[in-house]
Enzyme design. Structure first.
Site, PDB file in Angstrom:
ATOM      1  N   ASP A  49       8.722  -5.085 -25.042  1.00 24.04           N
ATOM      2  CA  ASP A  49       7.682  -4.081 -25.236  1.00 24.04           C
ATOM      3  C   ASP A  49       7.403  -3.828 -26.714  1.00 24.04           C
ATOM      4  O   ASP A  49       8.178  -4.225 -27.598  1.00 24.04           O
ATOM      5  CB  ASP A  49       8.103  -2.755 -24.589  1.00 24.04           C
ATOM      6  CG  ASP A  49       7.893  -2.762 -23.080  1.00 24.04           C
ATOM      7  OD1 ASP A  49       7.249  -3.698 -22.584  1.00 24.04           O
ATOM      8  OD2 ASP A  49       8.380  -1.832 -22.410  1.00 24.04           O
TER       9      ASP A  49
ATOM     10  N   LYS B   2       2.371  -2.366 -24.437  1.00 26.04           N
ATOM     11  CA  LYS B   2       1.277  -1.524 -23.969  1.00 26.04           C
ATOM     12  C   LYS B   2       1.175  -0.306 -24.874  1.00 26.04           C
ATOM     13  O   LYS B   2       2.178   0.219 -25.344  1.00 26.04           O
ATOM     14  CB  LYS B   2       1.514  -1.059 -22.530  1.00 26.04           C
ATOM     15  CG  LYS B   2       1.393  -2.156 -21.501  1.00 26.04           C
ATOM     16  CD  LYS B   2       1.639  -1.648 -20.105  1.00 26.04           C
ATOM     17  CE  LYS B   2       3.102  -1.365 -19.845  1.00 26.04           C
ATOM     18  NZ  LYS B   2       3.379  -0.965 -18.458  1.00 26.04           N
TER      19      LYS B   2
ATOM     20  N   MET C 105       5.067  10.738 -25.219  1.00 24.70           N
ATOM     21  CA  MET C 105       3.745  10.148 -24.960  1.00 24.70           C
ATOM     22  C   MET C 105       2.649  11.206 -24.920  1.00 24.70           C
ATOM     23  O   MET C 105       1.661  11.060 -24.206  1.00 24.70           O
ATOM     24  CB  MET C 105       3.761   9.369 -23.631  1.00 24.70           C
ATOM     25  CG  MET C 105       4.818   8.291 -23.571  1.00 24.70           C
ATOM     26  SD  MET C 105       4.846   7.422 -22.000  1.00 24.70           S
ATOM     27  CE  MET C 105       5.347   8.749 -20.888  1.00 24.70           C
TER      28      MET C 105
END
Length: 521
Positions: A38, A60, A179
């Site tokens: 990632d 991502k 996030m």
């Protein structure tokens, strides 16, 4: 006949600092056939995987992705069905907002064996590196971690912001959101509307545990504005609660002497790791740009001949670790070992060179107090050299000061090329890119690193004009000055440890530099 089914390991890469990966995670990577990684996994962790392992980026971020989640799931299943050992490397912990559960379910539904290797979550590590304990006696006895990816103003939000606010207001504790940078204003406003005091302390930690970590503190009413003004961007962990106040006393990560400094390491790739480790321990961002690479001689015959006659020399003197490595590689090729030195006395210029010999069972008979040829010659003058044979394995380029000095003392010196220093491929573009991004400090560990870096920059010194220049010792400093560079810092101990310590000392004292008289530390 189908190959046996492989296995997938869902590995927590940790929050960013590569030292925070678990021992098991590192061991699994070392045995992987495929690594699917990632955006938030530190790139250096890929070095633990075998060179032959396939590396697939599946990063991502909000609004962009290399592979969809379904694509990642299908890739893991496909590679495992091909009989491969797959390391799925995920930032933080795979089961803490890492969608590791979804990947595990996809594997289970397809009958693919898997293991979960937990990792250190940024929810805990980012506050810790910012000097904020998420629990603290008398301040917070619990903590809550939530996803901030949902817009809190939407009625269908699955996060009960009102309940969280009431709990913090009445019982204390610590709230962390991951996030949530894109919605940070709405999150803090929602908590305030629900009754949490506008004066509640808030810390925003960007790139927690990475060398580029930044922390902004404020309150529920001011933190978002301060963060935007400071230029913060995702990934950011928001820490909300009274424990944030402890940062004033407990900040440690961003208090290190070289914190945030981008330091160019021009040492060869095989030797750069120790320098990078020392710099990063002091808080620097080590930018690895090998200005030289070590290569074997174009013709081994002269070196092999000299190595075959080691014991015929009265002295064998090594001036670098590379020379030690090269001689012992040729000894090994001849089926011999350190016993080949026989009665010869052995000299080592510098503690690193002495240590390299020590690893091979040889304790040098001579090591100068300072790691430069001039100092070595002053001390060697105390020995009887008339008619003494000396072998000097050395680089194909470099100063002959040691050979010439010993010859003047009466020694019969044989200087043989043990290795070559060459310019690595693609280094010129990498050099331009590094300086375009910004370099605070340039380190030089040999004269050849100075010459080669300037060659990579087409002889232009302009790119280095805004950077502090630090050299490992007087010989390297002399070369830098001869080529028109300013030298700001020179290490008193002429080793990478001494150079790193000199930089830390300089920035701890915030001393001004004088181009004519560099600080020698």
């Amino acid at each position: 006949m189908n190959p046996p089914v492989g296995k997938v390991y869902l590995i927590g890469a940790g929050p960013g600092d590569p030292g925070l990966i678990t021992v098991k995670g590192r061991e699994v990577l070392a045995r992987a056939n495929v690594v699917v990684y990632d955006r938030l996994a530190h790139p250096s962790l890929l070095d633990y995987a075998p060179p032959s392992a396939e590396r697939v980026f599946a990063g991502k971020a909000r609004g962009q992705q290399e592979l969809t989640q379904d694509g990642i799931n299908a890739l893991l299943v496909e590679r495992a069905r091909a009989g491969l050992r797959v390391a799925r490397l995920k930032g933080g912990d795979p089961f803490v907002f890492g969608r590791g559960g979804e990947e595990a379910l996809a594997l289970a539904h397809c009958g693919i064996p898997f293991e979960v290797v937990p990792g250190v979550s940024s929810a805990i590590a980012a506050p810790a590196y910012a000097g904020i304990p998420v629990t603290h006696r008398g301040v917070a006895t619990g903590f809550t971690v939530v996803s901030g990816s949902e817009d809190p103003s939407k009625p269908e939000s699955s996060v009960r912001w009102e309940e969280l606010a009431r709990s913090l207001a009445s019982h204390g504790g610590t709230l962390m959101t991951l996030m949530g940078w894109a919605s940070i204003e709405k999150i803090l406003e929602a908590l305030q509307r629900a009754g949490l005091s506008a004066d509640t302390p808030v810390a925003l930690v960007q790139w927690g545990t990475w060398s580029r970590q930044r922390t902004v503190t404020g309150t529920l009413s001011t933190a978002a504005g301060k963060g935007r003004a400071a230029g913060l961007a995702a990934p950011v962990v928001a820490v909300i609660g009274e424990v944030v106040k402890l940062r004033e006393e407990l900040a440690w990560f961003d208090n290190r002497p070289l914190f945030g400094k981008r330091v160019l390491v021009t040492r060869s790739r095989t030797q750069a790791s120790r320098m990078c480790e020392l710099l990063e321990d002091a808080g620097a961002v080590a930018v690895e740009l090998p200005a030289i690479a070590i290569a074997p001689p174009e013709d081994f015959a002269p070196l092999d001949d000299a190595v075959s006659r080691l014991s015929s020399h009265n002295w064998v003197i090594f001036a670098s670790v590379n020379a030690v490595d090269s001689v012992f590689e040729r000894l090994d090729a001849q089926g011999r070992d350190s016993r080949a030195f026989g009665p010869s006395r052995v000299g080592a210029i510098g503690p690193a060179t002495a240590a390299a010999l020590g690893q091979r069972g040889i304790r040098p008979d001579f090591t100068p107090s300072r790691s430069v040829s001039s100092a070595a010659l002053e001390e060697l003058a105390a020995y009887e050299w008339e008619g003494t044979s000396v072998l000097l394995p050395a680089a194909d380029i470099g100063r002959d000061e040691l050979a010439e000095g010993l010859s003047q003392l009466g020694a019969d010196v044989e200087r043989v090329t043990a290795y070559r220093t060459i310019t690595p491929p693609n280094a010129a573009q990498r050099a331009r890119d590094a300086f375009a991004e910004g370099i605070d400090i340039v380190t030089f560990t040999s004269s050849s690193t100075v010459r080669n870096l300037l060659s990579l920059l087409d002889g232009s010194k302009e790119a280095l004009s805004g950077s502090l220049i630090a050299c490992i010792g007087p010989v390297t400093s002399g070369t830098a000055r001869e080529l028109g560079l300013r030298v700001d810092i020179e290490a008193n101990e002429h080793t990478v440890e001494g150079l790193a310590a000199a930089l830390s000392h300089h920035f701890s004292g915030a001393k001004a530099t004088n181009p004519e008289n560099p600080i020698i530390i």
